[in-house]
Design a protein around this motif. Sequence first.
Motif, short mmCIF file in Angstrom:
data_model
loop_
_atom_site.label_atom_id
_atom_site.label_comp_id
_atom_site.label_asym_id
_atom_site.label_seq_id
_atom_site.Cartn_x
_atom_site.Cartn_y
_atom_site.Cartn_z
N THR A 1 -46.85 -31.56 -17.84
CA THR A 1 -46.27 -32.99 -17.24
C THR A 1 -45.77 -33.72 -18.04
O THR A 1 -46.06 -33.75 -19.29
CB THR A 1 -47.48 -33.55 -16.37
OG1 THR A 1 -48.49 -34.20 -17.32
CG2 THR A 1 -48.10 -32.65 -15.38
N SER A 2 -45.14 -34.99 -17.61
CA SER A 2 -44.58 -35.86 -18.65
C SER A 2 -44.59 -37.30 -17.98
O SER A 2 -43.39 -37.89 -17.51
CB SER A 2 -43.11 -35.73 -19.15
OG SER A 2 -42.13 -35.21 -18.05
N PRO A 3 -45.81 -37.86 -17.63
CA PRO A 3 -45.76 -39.12 -16.95
C PRO A 3 -45.07 -40.17 -17.78
O PRO A 3 -45.14 -40.52 -19.00
CB PRO A 3 -47.24 -39.14 -16.76
CG PRO A 3 -47.99 -38.60 -17.90
CD PRO A 3 -47.02 -37.16 -18.11
N SER A 4 -44.49 -41.10 -17.02
CA SER A 4 -43.94 -42.54 -17.56
C SER A 4 -44.78 -43.63 -17.64
O SER A 4 -45.99 -43.43 -17.16
CB SER A 4 -42.73 -42.79 -16.69
OG SER A 4 -43.22 -43.02 -15.49
N ALA A 5 -44.39 -44.35 -18.38
CA ALA A 5 -45.27 -45.72 -18.77
C ALA A 5 -44.46 -46.87 -17.98
O ALA A 5 -43.27 -46.92 -18.18
CB ALA A 5 -45.43 -45.95 -20.37
N ASP A 6 -45.19 -47.55 -17.25
CA ASP A 6 -44.76 -48.70 -16.68
C ASP A 6 -45.84 -49.87 -16.68
O ASP A 6 -46.75 -49.89 -17.02
CB ASP A 6 -43.92 -48.53 -15.40
CG ASP A 6 -44.97 -47.86 -14.35
OD1 ASP A 6 -46.04 -48.02 -14.46
OD2 ASP A 6 -44.76 -47.12 -13.42
N LEU A 7 -45.39 -50.68 -15.77
CA LEU A 7 -46.43 -52.02 -15.34
C LEU A 7 -47.51 -51.44 -14.79
O LEU A 7 -48.67 -52.28 -14.86
CB LEU A 7 -45.68 -53.18 -14.75
CG LEU A 7 -44.64 -53.88 -15.26
CD1 LEU A 7 -43.95 -54.92 -14.31
CD2 LEU A 7 -45.07 -54.50 -16.70
N ASN A 8 -47.62 -50.47 -14.20
CA ASN A 8 -48.68 -49.86 -13.25
C ASN A 8 -49.81 -49.24 -13.95
O ASN A 8 -50.91 -49.08 -13.94
CB ASN A 8 -48.30 -49.32 -11.79
CG ASN A 8 -47.52 -50.11 -11.04
OD1 ASN A 8 -48.08 -51.22 -10.77
ND2 ASN A 8 -46.59 -49.60 -10.64
N ALA A 9 -49.25 -48.37 -14.99
CA ALA A 9 -50.06 -47.29 -15.89
C ALA A 9 -49.42 -46.70 -17.05
O ALA A 9 -48.03 -46.64 -17.12
CB ALA A 9 -50.42 -45.97 -14.57
N SER A 10 -50.37 -46.52 -17.94
CA SER A 10 -49.79 -45.59 -18.99
C SER A 10 -49.73 -44.21 -18.90
O SER A 10 -50.29 -43.69 -17.93
CB SER A 10 -50.62 -46.17 -20.07
OG SER A 10 -52.07 -45.35 -20.01
N PRO A 11 -49.06 -43.44 -19.76
CA PRO A 11 -49.19 -42.04 -19.36
C PRO A 11 -50.67 -41.35 -19.42
O PRO A 11 -50.93 -40.27 -18.59
CB PRO A 11 -48.36 -41.55 -20.51
CG PRO A 11 -47.48 -42.72 -21.02
CD PRO A 11 -48.16 -43.65 -20.66
N ALA A 12 -51.53 -41.85 -20.29
CA ALA A 12 -52.81 -41.41 -20.49
C ALA A 12 -53.63 -41.71 -19.37
O ALA A 12 -54.26 -41.01 -18.52
CB ALA A 12 -53.56 -41.95 -21.70
N TYR A 13 -53.31 -42.94 -18.48
CA TYR A 13 -54.06 -43.19 -17.20
C TYR A 13 -53.47 -42.08 -16.20
O TYR A 13 -54.38 -41.99 -15.17
CB TYR A 13 -53.91 -44.71 -17.08
CG TYR A 13 -54.70 -45.32 -15.67
CD1 TYR A 13 -55.85 -45.11 -15.59
CD2 TYR A 13 -53.98 -45.97 -14.84
CE1 TYR A 13 -56.74 -45.30 -14.56
CE2 TYR A 13 -54.81 -46.27 -13.67
CZ TYR A 13 -56.12 -45.77 -13.67
OH TYR A 13 -56.79 -46.57 -12.40
#
Length: 283
Positions: A253-265
Amino acid sequence: MIPATFDYVRAESVDHAVSVLAEHGDEAKLIAGGHSLLPLMKLRLAAPEVLVDLGRVEALRGVRETDDGRLAIGAMTRHQDVIDDPLVQQHCGVLAHVTAMVGDAQVRHRGTIGGALAHGDAAGDLPATALALDATFVCQGPGGQREVAAADFFVDYLDTALEDAEVLTEVRFPRLDGAWGWRYEKFVRVSQAWAIVGSVAIVRRDDGHVGEARVGLTNMATVPVRARAVEQALAGAGTDAIRRAAESAAEGTSPSADLNASPAYREHLARVLTRRALEAAAS
C-alpha cells in the motif's frame, strides 16, 4: 460556493447521453445522484460546461440476474434500493452490508451505486468492495459496449478507465452462495465522514478452515487495493492464523499523509481493522 455557469441536458436514453458526451468531449460531465460532483463544482474544483443528467434513464435502474449467474446492478440504482433488494440480500449480502454504511440516509436515498464507483474515490466504501468481489464494470460509448474488470477500472485518484464519451451502465457482481461470511470495518473521524481507513473482508469457510479470503482496503492508496499478502496467508489456513495474517495488511500500500492521519498510522489502522473484519467474517 456557487458553481461556474454550465448548460444542462436531460438524457432520455444511454445513447442520447453518449452522443452528448461525444459532442462536447471533456467539457461535459455526467451527473447521477450529485453527491460527488456538485460539491466539487461549488468549490470550483470542477467546472464542466455541460451537465448531462441521467436521472430519467430508467434502463439504468434495478437489479437482475445475468445468464451466467451474476447480479447486474444498474448504475443509476440508488444505494437504498441496493440495500433493500432481495436478490442482493440473498446472493451478495456483503454489498448490502457495505452500502448500508455509505454516508447518511440522505446520501443513501439519493446517491447511486454507479455514481459512487465512477467517481473513483479511494476513500469511498464501495470501490474497495467491488475490487474484493472482482466485479465487472459495463461501459457504453460510441464504439459500443465493453466490460472492464474491477482490477483495471480504478486508475488513479478520482480517475477511472471510463473514457470521455462513455457511460457506466451497470456493475456485475458474483453471487456468494454457500458458507461465506463478511464484514466491513472502517475508522472515521466523525460519524458519516469519509473513512480514514477501511477494510472489507469476505471469507469462505471450508470444514473449519479458510477456503478463500478476499480483503479490500479503503483509503490506503490513490486507488482501492487488495491485501493480497493477507489473502495468500489465509488460503487453507485455520481461523487461528487470522491475527498473524492481518499483520501483513499494509504490504504493497501507499497511504497518504493529511490532517487526519500519517502513513504509519494508516498502516496501523489497516492491520487492526483487517483483523477485526476477518475475525467477524470467519465467525
